[in-house]
Design a protein around this motif. Structure first.
Motif, mmCIF file in Angstrom:
data_model
loop_
_atom_site.group_PDB
_atom_site.id
_atom_site.type_symbol
_atom_site.label_atom_id
_atom_site.label_comp_id
_atom_site.label_asym_id
_atom_site.label_seq_id
_atom_site.Cartn_x
_atom_site.Cartn_y
_atom_site.Cartn_z
ATOM 1 N N LYS A 103 0.836 -1.214 0.000
ATOM 2 C CA LYS A 103 0.000 0.000 0.000
ATOM 3 C C LYS A 103 0.864 1.255 0.000
ATOM 4 C CE LYS A 103 -4.282 -1.450 2.226
ATOM 5 N NZ LYS A 103 -5.085 -1.304 3.436
ATOM 6 N N ALA A 104 1.971 1.229 0.770
ATOM 7 C CA ALA A 104 2.854 2.409 0.837
ATOM 8 C C ALA A 104 3.498 2.661 -0.529
ATOM 9 C CB ALA A 104 3.915 2.203 1.918
ATOM 10 N N MET A 105 3.917 1.573 -1.209
ATOM 11 C CA MET A 105 4.557 1.739 -2.513
ATOM 12 C C MET A 105 3.548 2.194 -3.567
ATOM 13 S SD MET A 105 7.313 1.823 -4.050
ATOM 14 C CE MET A 105 8.768 0.942 -4.599
ATOM 15 N N ILE A 106 2.345 1.667 -3.495
ATOM 16 C CA ILE A 106 1.297 2.068 -4.456
ATOM 17 C C ILE A 106 0.987 3.560 -4.292
ATOM 18 C CG2 ILE A 106 -1.183 1.771 -4.965
ATOM 19 C CD1 ILE A 106 -0.662 -1.281 -4.288
ATOM 20 N N ILE A 130 -1.854 -13.771 -4.330
ATOM 21 C CA ILE A 130 -3.069 -13.391 -5.064
ATOM 22 C C ILE A 130 -4.118 -12.828 -4.097
ATOM 23 C CG2 ILE A 130 -5.000 -14.294 -6.453
ATOM 24 C CD1 ILE A 130 -2.939 -16.209 -7.750
ATOM 25 N N ALA A 131 -4.250 -13.499 -2.919
ATOM 26 C CA ALA A 131 -5.218 -13.015 -1.911
ATOM 27 C C ALA A 131 -4.849 -11.606 -1.472
ATOM 28 C CB ALA A 131 -5.243 -13.957 -0.708
ATOM 29 N N LEU A 132 -3.556 -11.386 -1.262
ATOM 30 C CA LEU A 132 -3.104 -10.047 -0.842
ATOM 31 C C LEU A 132 -3.411 -9.011 -1.929
ATOM 32 C CD1 LEU A 132 -1.368 -7.883 0.619
ATOM 33 C CD2 LEU A 132 0.641 -8.963 -0.358
ATOM 34 N N TYR A 133 -3.061 -9.327 -3.180
ATOM 35 C CA TYR A 133 -3.241 -8.353 -4.257
ATOM 36 C C TYR A 133 -4.725 -7.996 -4.437
ATOM 37 C CZ TYR A 133 1.559 -9.783 -5.310
ATOM 38 O OH TYR A 133 2.899 -10.073 -5.221
ATOM 39 N N LYS A 134 -5.604 -9.033 -4.355
ATOM 40 C CA LYS A 134 -7.045 -8.764 -4.497
ATOM 41 C C LYS A 134 -7.523 -7.902 -3.340
ATOM 42 C CE LYS A 134 -8.582 -12.644 -7.297
ATOM 43 N NZ LYS A 134 -9.136 -14.002 -7.307
ATOM 44 N N GLY A 137 -6.908 -4.320 -3.884
ATOM 45 C CA GLY A 137 -7.600 -3.670 -4.995
ATOM 46 C C GLY A 137 -7.123 -4.018 -6.393
ATOM 47 N N PHE A 138 -6.185 -4.950 -6.532
ATOM 48 C CA PHE A 138 -5.805 -5.386 -7.881
ATOM 49 C C PHE A 138 -6.906 -6.288 -8.440
ATOM 50 C CE2 PHE A 138 -1.643 -4.161 -6.389
ATOM 51 C CZ PHE A 138 -0.987 -3.739 -7.531
ATOM 52 N N MET A 162 -4.005 -2.457 -11.263
ATOM 53 C CA MET A 162 -4.798 -1.502 -10.491
ATOM 54 C C MET A 162 -4.661 -0.132 -11.146
ATOM 55 S SD MET A 162 -4.315 -0.141 -6.601
ATOM 56 C CE MET A 162 -4.205 -1.703 -5.811
ATOM 57 N N LEU A 163 -5.811 0.482 -11.424
ATOM 58 C CA LEU A 163 -5.797 1.840 -11.960
ATOM 59 C C LEU A 163 -5.810 2.834 -10.804
ATOM 60 C CD1 LEU A 163 -8.510 1.509 -14.776
ATOM 61 C CD2 LEU A 163 -6.016 1.203 -14.952
ATOM 62 N N LYS A 164 -5.352 4.049 -11.083
ATOM 63 C CA LYS A 164 -5.378 5.067 -10.035
ATOM 64 C C LYS A 164 -6.812 5.273 -9.521
ATOM 65 C CE LYS A 164 -3.730 9.602 -8.740
ATOM 66 N NZ LYS A 164 -2.877 10.733 -9.083
ATOM 67 N N SER A 165 -7.791 5.184 -10.444
ATOM 68 C CA SER A 165 -9.188 5.380 -10.025
ATOM 69 C C SER A 165 -9.654 4.243 -9.102
ATOM 70 C CB SER A 165 -10.103 5.497 -11.243
ATOM 71 O OG SER A 165 -9.883 4.416 -12.119
ATOM 72 N N ASP A 166 -9.169 2.998 -9.336
ATOM 73 C CA ASP A 166 -9.503 1.877 -8.429
ATOM 74 C C ASP A 166 -8.966 2.193 -7.037
ATOM 75 O OD1 ASP A 166 -10.339 0.423 -10.683
ATOM 76 O OD2 ASP A 166 -8.395 -0.582 -10.903
ATOM 77 N N TRP A 167 -7.730 2.672 -7.023
ATOM 78 C CA TRP A 167 -7.050 2.941 -5.751
ATOM 79 C C TRP A 167 -7.735 4.083 -5.005
ATOM 80 C CZ3 TRP A 167 -3.811 7.330 -4.616
ATOM 81 C CH2 TRP A 167 -3.105 7.216 -3.419
ATOM 82 N N GLN A 168 -8.117 5.133 -5.743
ATOM 83 C CA GLN A 168 -8.788 6.270 -5.101
ATOM 84 C C GLN A 168 -10.127 5.823 -4.514
ATOM 85 O OE1 GLN A 168 -8.518 8.807 -8.545
ATOM 86 N NE2 GLN A 168 -7.108 10.205 -7.502
ATOM 87 N N ALA A 169 -10.828 4.941 -5.242
ATOM 88 C CA ALA A 169 -12.121 4.457 -4.745
ATOM 89 C C ALA A 169 -11.912 3.643 -3.471
ATOM 90 C CB ALA A 169 -12.800 3.608 -5.816
ATOM 91 N N GLU A 170 -10.850 2.813 -3.466
ATOM 92 C CA GLU A 170 -10.527 1.968 -2.303
ATOM 93 C C GLU A 170 -10.189 2.837 -1.092
ATOM 94 O OE1 GLU A 170 -10.036 -2.111 -1.187
ATOM 95 O OE2 GLU A 170 -10.557 -1.330 -3.147
ATOM 96 N N VAL A 171 -9.375 3.878 -1.316
ATOM 97 C CA VAL A 171 -8.976 4.784 -0.226
ATOM 98 C C VAL A 171 -10.213 5.491 0.314
ATOM 99 C CG1 VAL A 171 -7.688 6.913 0.299
ATOM 100 C CG2 VAL A 171 -6.614 5.119 -1.071
#
Ligand SMILES: CC(C)(COP(=O)(O)OP(=O)(O)OC[C@H]1O[C@@H](n2cnc3c(N)ncnc32)[C@H](O)[C@@H]1OP(=O)(O)O)[C@@H](O)C(=O)NCCC(=O)NCCS
Length: 177
Positions: A103-106, A130-134, A137-138, A162-171
């Motif tokens: 998460k910090a690197m992303i 795979i469990a971690l990545y899902k 938000g991947f 993971m798109l930036k928009s996926d990540w923003q939605a997750e945050v």
């Protein structure tokens, strides 16, 4: 860069000794799909990554002990994309450090490098990764069927992104739950 329990700092040449140990752990060899490697081979890989402009960061735990590395590779600003990879010391796995470090690197990738997309490949055998990545938000974007042979069996290889928009939605969701 500090997460809840992990800190990221530049990966130094003296850290290669430990990277060599983690890379030759039998589980890493099985999951990541390499053969045992000499110190010099690992050193050359690190040099190649540096020449390629990859962002290599060491992961430290709350006691400032080196427990792994995480990197953004093949950073292509013209496409706004980079690959991500992570490897933890065997004794540091399964305690939530991987999730925090990813998460910090992303966050660095999307906020500081202004990337649009972060992607990776992983073997179907690596259920933990795979469990971690899902979880963070991947999504699976594709798979290569029976692409890797390990432990006497063929396994699919997954492409995840993971798109930036996926990540923003997750945050946003995490802030409002
Ligand atoms: C893959 C790796 C980075 C994961 O980091 P980690 O710190 O061990 O993982 P975490 O403890 O943060 O667990 C993250 C999630 O994975 C899942 N998980 C944890 N242990 C698991 C296991 N044994 N099997 C399946 N899933 C598991 C859980 O969903 C967990 O989330 P939760 O704790 O919120 O329930 C680390 O184990 C590692 O370096 N493995 C060897 C190298 C490797 O596989 N690199 C990736 C190559 S693609």
């Amino acid at each position: 860069m500090t997460g809840q329990r992990v800190s990221l700092r530049p990966f130094e040449t003296e850290d290669i000794k430990e990277l060599h140990q983690w890379s030759n752990d039998p589980v890493s060899i099985l999951l990541v799909g390499r053969v045992p490697q000499a110190y010099e081979q690992i050193e050359q890989q690190v040099m190649r990554k540096r020449q390629n402009g990859d962002l290599l960061l060491a992961i430290e735990n709350e006691e400032n002990k080196l427990i792994g590395w995480v990197f953004l590779k093949d950073i292509e600003h013209e496409h706004g994309r980079a690959g991500i990879g992570i490897l933890l010391a065997p004794e540091a796995r399964g305690q939530g450090y991987g999730k925090e470090a990813m998460k910090a690197m992303i966050k660095i990738g999307f906020n500081q490098l202004r990337l649009h997309k972060i992607y990776l490949t992983t073997r179907g055998l690596n259920e933990h990764a795979i469990a971690l990545y899902k979880k963070i938000g991947f999504v699976v974007e594709g798979k290569l069927r029976e692409h890797a042979f390990c432990n006497g069996q063929y396994y699919d290889t997954y492409y995840m992104g993971m798109l930036k928009s996926d990540w923003q939605a997750e945050v946003y969701l995490n802030c409002n739950s």
